[in-house]
Design an enzyme around this catalytic site. Structure first.
Site, PDB file in Angstrom:
ATOM      1  N   GLY A  24      17.641  27.202  77.871  1.00  0.00           N
ATOM      2  CA  GLY A  24      18.948  27.854  77.381  1.00  0.00           C
ATOM      3  C   GLY A  24      19.905  27.099  78.069  1.00  0.00           C
ATOM      4  N   SER A  25      21.332  27.433  77.685  1.00  0.00           N
ATOM      5  CA  SER A  25      22.253  26.709  78.242  1.00  0.00           C
ATOM      6  C   SER A  25      22.545  26.809  79.886  1.00  0.00           C
ATOM      7  CB  SER A  25      23.925  27.369  77.673  1.00  0.00           C
ATOM      8  OG  SER A  25      23.688  28.532  77.847  1.00  0.00           O
ATOM      9  N   GLU A  27      19.980  26.747  81.831  1.00  0.00           N
ATOM     10  CA  GLU A  27      18.945  25.854  82.457  1.00  0.00           C
ATOM     11  C   GLU A  27      19.546  24.527  82.618  1.00  0.00           C
ATOM     12  OE1 GLU A  27      18.100  28.400  80.313  1.00  0.00           O
ATOM     13  OE2 GLU A  27      17.948  29.556  81.893  1.00  0.00           O
ATOM     14  N   GLU A  46       8.077  31.332  75.366  1.00  0.00           N
ATOM     15  CA  GLU A  46       8.233  31.349  76.829  1.00  0.00           C
ATOM     16  C   GLU A  46       6.519  31.994  77.265  1.00  0.00           C
ATOM     17  OE1 GLU A  46      10.501  32.422  75.204  1.00  0.00           O
ATOM     18  OE2 GLU A  46      12.267  31.623  76.142  1.00  0.00           O
ATOM     19  N   HIS A  69      14.584  30.689  80.399  1.00  0.00           N
ATOM     20  CA  HIS A  69      15.987  31.006  79.984  1.00  0.00           C
ATOM     21  C   HIS A  69      16.381  32.450  80.473  1.00  0.00           C
ATOM     22  CE1 HIS A  69      19.870  31.098  78.185  1.00  0.00           C
ATOM     23  NE2 HIS A  69      19.371  31.953  77.153  1.00  0.00           N
ATOM     24  N   HIS A 279     -12.890  48.344  83.200  1.00  0.00           N
ATOM     25  CA  HIS A 279     -11.839  48.268  81.989  1.00  0.00           C
ATOM     26  C   HIS A 279     -12.456  49.705  81.244  1.00  0.00           C
ATOM     27  CE1 HIS A 279     -10.693  45.905  78.095  1.00  0.00           C
ATOM     28  NE2 HIS A 279      -9.966  46.846  78.360  1.00  0.00           N
ATOM     29  N   GLY A 399      -6.352  40.077  80.367  1.00  0.00           N
ATOM     30  CA  GLY A 399      -6.647  40.302  78.875  1.00  0.00           C
ATOM     31  C   GLY A 399      -5.427  40.461  78.075  1.00  0.00           C
TER      32      GLY A 399
HETATM   33  C1  LIG Z   1      -0.665  40.873  74.230  1.00  0.00           C
HETATM   34  C2  LIG Z   1      -1.725  41.731  73.910  1.00  0.00           C
HETATM   35  N1  LIG Z   1      -1.351  42.490  72.681  1.00  0.00           N
HETATM   36  C3  LIG Z   1      -2.350  43.163  72.433  1.00  0.00           C
HETATM   37  C4  LIG Z   1      -3.466  43.357  73.126  1.00  0.00           C
HETATM   38  C5  LIG Z   1      -4.412  44.272  72.492  1.00  0.00           C
HETATM   39  N2  LIG Z   1      -5.820  43.616  72.006  1.00  0.00           N
HETATM   40  C6  LIG Z   1      -6.115  42.950  70.937  1.00  0.00           C
HETATM   41  C7  LIG Z   1      -4.855  43.381  69.715  1.00  0.00           C
HETATM   42  C8  LIG Z   1      -7.233  42.626  70.536  1.00  0.00           C
HETATM   43  C9  LIG Z   1      -7.922  42.030  69.362  1.00  0.00           C
HETATM   44  C10 LIG Z   1      -7.884  40.612  69.439  1.00  0.00           C
HETATM   45  O1  LIG Z   1      -8.643  40.228  68.308  1.00  0.00           O
HETATM   46  P1  LIG Z   1      -9.451  38.728  67.770  1.00  0.00           P
HETATM   47  O2  LIG Z   1      -9.267  38.436  66.693  1.00  0.00           O
HETATM   48  O3  LIG Z   1      -8.649  37.847  68.884  1.00  0.00           O
HETATM   49  O4  LIG Z   1     -10.618  38.957  68.720  1.00  0.00           O
HETATM   50  P2  LIG Z   1     -11.728  39.975  68.159  1.00  0.00           P
HETATM   51  O5  LIG Z   1     -11.637  39.995  66.662  1.00  0.00           O
HETATM   52  O6  LIG Z   1     -13.124  39.193  68.812  1.00  0.00           O
HETATM   53  O7  LIG Z   1     -11.723  41.180  68.994  1.00  0.00           O
HETATM   54  S1  LIG Z   1      -8.201  42.943  72.065  1.00  0.00           S
HETATM   55  C11 LIG Z   1      -6.754  43.762  72.829  1.00  0.00           C
HETATM   56  O8  LIG Z   1      -7.070  44.109  74.056  1.00  0.00           O
HETATM   57  C12 LIG Z   1      -3.638  42.475  73.963  1.00  0.00           C
HETATM   58  N3  LIG Z   1      -4.749  42.427  74.619  1.00  0.00           N
HETATM   59  N4  LIG Z   1      -2.539  41.780  74.628  1.00  0.00           N
END
Ligand SMILES: Cc1ncc(Cn2c(C)c(CCOP(=O)(O)OP(=O)(O)O)sc2=O)c(N)n1
Length: 524
Positions: A24-25, A27, A46, A69, A279, A399
């Site tokens: 951005g400006s 930077e 980002e 930014h 988890h 994740g």
């Molecule tokens: C930034 C972000 N947003 C939402 C999620 C929630 N989330 C989401 C939205 C998933 C589904 C991913 O779908 P995909 O099509 O990539 O894979 P699968 O269909 O194999 O689960 S798994 C999961 O934890 C996350 N982990 N991270």
């Protein structure tokens, strides 16, 4: 010499000559006059910038500079930053700030309370109180990232860069800071004694084993002990050959099933992993009666927060080396690596993920690095792939989706000697999709395999587990990533059959390509 000149020299002295960013400006005064020996890798969002930097840092094992930014750019990076925290990636996040008199009045582009913005994700954050302290602060940001193995954050008012540096600013150029953590003789004797006394030891290996280049040493230790070996739950790097006869798989990420898996072992030696990154909440006893756990990690915070077991805070590599020195050779002939079962089959219109992963196994070179971000296919993945080298597997460590597409670019830049394949779910792809543009601009030969099951498959599985199967927002029909990829400049094809998929995968890529394939939904 200007503050900017000293700053670039500090980075160069630390081996940092690639900067990932989106400007951005605020930077531009930092970026202007960038030495020719530096490379700026532009990401269009980002989250993609930090994902690329994370992949590059993991592939090179070096600290990496990121320039974002102000507050808005830093905010966009937070999701990607959660991954870098848990992969313990030494990212140095810098952000441009308004000029000091404009911060308090909260002028446009003022990053208010800048040092609070990235906490608790970063391990250290600062905004120098004057231009004269910018060089030293930048050097500290780099060293803190290396010592803590955690991203750091430095906010710099944009008019600091053109200030004449203090006469002694260059002194920081000649500094070196090293960390050496090796257990003492008595600790070594106690560790060796415990392992030698164990009747049925088990090893649990964390992602740090691969990050620290200890893949082969950990394998040698397991073979020396003849010990059942698991990968720690919530795995982000593969620390051990997944078809090795001693490999028992990735530990389940629930308290009760994990204790069940380790039942019967009198000593569980955890190397390079937190205890543990569970988890799904499946309560129970942490360990069965008669099982003792000993954690070896250089992550003092992980050792401090573990809910059970003993820990020694030291380099896992040092302990593995001492054990290999002390333990007698194991005369037993290692048995053969396990052979994958025939892949499960899909339908006439959609492949089973196991068929896709078997096709990758059969067509891609053994030294391929895989960047995986498909969350319901982990089980299928480990049933079909055969990975026998360090640096073979990268997964978003917290994740946080949006890692896969950008991190594959970063890994390809960091390890141009190894083929890179991104295995990306049709849900995950959308969070880091702009990484395709940088892949096209740089011409990195990454193969993206886009698994299109039209759903957030993992969430459908979780919905059943949590008795929430009526929850909305888990299906994502109608996405065509061949057209999206082409729009970012990446050639793309929809593979309509297994034969076609295998044929396309068998071709060596000359640049980035995306192969979309319809798959059935499976459970993790
Ligand atoms: C930034 C972000 N947003 C939402 C999620 C929630 N989330 C989401 C939205 C998933 C589904 C991913 O779908 P995909 O099509 O990539 O894979 P699968 O269909 O194999 O689960 S798994 C999961 O934890 C996350 N982990 N991270």
């Amino acid at each position: 010499m200007l503050v900017r000149d000293v700053a670039y020299e500090i980075m160069r002295r630390h081996g940092i000559t690639t900067i990932f960013g989106n400007p951005g400006s605020n930077e531009l005064p930092f970026l202007t006059g960038m030495p020719d020996s530096f490379r700026y890798v532009l990401g269009l969002h980002e989250g993609a910038v930090v994902g690329m930097a994370d992949g590059y840092a993991q592939a090179t094992g070096q600290p990496v500079m990121v320039n974002l930014h102000a507050a808005s750019g830093s905010g966009n990076a937070m999701g990607a930053l959660t991954n870098a925290v848990y992969s313990r990636t030494p990212l140095v996040i810098t952000a441009g700030q308004q000029v000091r008199p404009a911060i308090g009045p909260e002028a446009m582009l003022a990053n208010v309370d800048a040092t609070q913005l990235a906490k608790p994700l970063v391990g250290w954050a600062s905004e120098p109180s004057c231009a004269g302290d910018v060089p030293r602060s930048l050097a500290q940001a780099i060293v803190e990232a290396q010592l803590r193995r955690r991203p750091t954050y430095l906010s710099v008012p944009y008019d600091d860069w053109d200030v004449e540096a203090e006469p002694n600013a260059r002194a920081v150029l000649d500094r070196s800071v090293e960390r050496a953590a090796h257990p003492g003789p008595s600790q070594i004797a106690r560790l060796v004694g415990e392992v030698q006394a164990a009747k049925r030891p088990a090893l649990v290996l964390g992602g740090d084993i691969d990050t620290d280049g200890l893949f082969d040493q950990a394998t040698a230790l397991a073979e020396r002990l003849g010990a059942a070996t698991w990968a720690a739950p919530s795995l982000f790097r593969l620390p051990f050959p997944n078809r090795h006869p001693l490999f028992q798989g990735v530990l389940p990420a629930g308290i009760a099933p994990l204790a069940e898996a380790l039942a019967g072992h009198d000593l569980v030696l955890v190397l390079g992993a937190p205890v543990f990154r569970y988890h799904e909440h499946l309560p129970g006893e942490y360990l069965r009666e008669g099982t003792r756990l000993l954690q070896i990690t250089d992550d003092a915070e992980a050792a401090a927060r573990a809910p059970f077991g003993a820990a020694v805070v030291t380099e896992p590599g040092a302990v593995i080396g001492e054990l290999l020195k002390a333990l007698p050779d194991n005369p037993a002939e290692p048995s053969a690596y396990t052979v994958p079962a025939a892949p499960a089959e899909g339908t006439d219109t959609a492949l089973h993920p196991e068929q896709v992963f078997a096709a990758l196994r059969d067509t891609q070179p053994a030294e391929t690095s895989y960047v995986v971000e498909s969350t319901s296919t982990n089980g299928s993945w480990w049933r079909q792939v055969d990975l026998r080298r360090g640096g073979s597997y990268f997964f978003p460590a917290s994740g946080g989706l949006g890692f896969g597409i950008p991190a594959a670019v970063g890994v390809a830049l960091g390890r141009p000697d190894r083929p890179v394949v991104g295995v990306i779910g049709d849900g995950s792809a959308n969070y880091g999709i702009t990484g395709l543009w940088t892949a096209a601009q740089l011409g990195v030969p990454v193969t993206y395999v886009l698994l299109r099951n039209g759903s957030y498959g993992a969430l459908e599985w979780f919905a059943d587990l949590l008795d929430a199967s009526d929850a909305p927002g888990t299906t994502i029909p109608g996405l065509d990533f061949t057209r999206i990829a082409e729009g970012y400049g990446v050639s793309a094809i929809h593979a309509r059959s297994l034969d076609q998929l295998r044929a396309v995968l068998a071709e060596s890529p000359t640049g980035p390509r995306l192969i979309q394939v319809d798959t059935v939904t499976t459970t993790p």
